[in-house]
Scaffold this motif. Structure first.
Motif: not given
Length: 116
Positions: A45-47, A52-53, A77-80, A88-89
């Motif tokens: 999950d953390y991966k 995604a980030t 930054v905003m896309a990150g 997270f979702f």
């Protein structure tokens, strides 16, 4: 007053998130709290959150380059941040699904059911 909030006269109060389907796997928590779901995050999950980030940041950089070069870094930054939330979702949904018995949860059953 119904449940700490003011509702219009005649409003029907239902339960949110009630599923009529029978889970395929053992149910650990039928209605897990935010804390229970986040504590149940696996390494995978953390991966997902990290991927995604990191995957969204180059897209933001390229999108910021198209018109205004000075917007590259803020766009990245905003896309990150958006990718972080999206990751997270997804991780939250996976973890909650395992706790509610909607997804394969062999590890959770071994850990959490024996500790109860």
């Amino acid at each position: 007053w119904v449940g700490e909030r003011l509702l219009p006269l005649g409003a029907v109060v239902g339960e949110m998130g009630v599923s009529k389907d029978i889970p395929k796997y053992p149910c650990i928590y039928p209605n897990p709290s935010f804390t229970e779901v986040t504590k149940n995050f696996r390494t995978d999950d953390y991966k997902i959150i990290a991927m995604a980030t990191l995957a969204s940041m180059p897209y933001g950089y390229i999108a910021g380059t198209s018109r205004l070069p000075q917007m590259r870094v803020p766009s990245m930054v905003m896309a990150g941040i958006i990718g972080l939330h999206g990751g997270f979702f997804i991780a939250y949904q996976q973890s909650g699904g395992r706790l509610m018995g909607r997804l394969a949860n062999d590890n959770e059953v071994k850990e959490l059911m024996t500790s109860k």
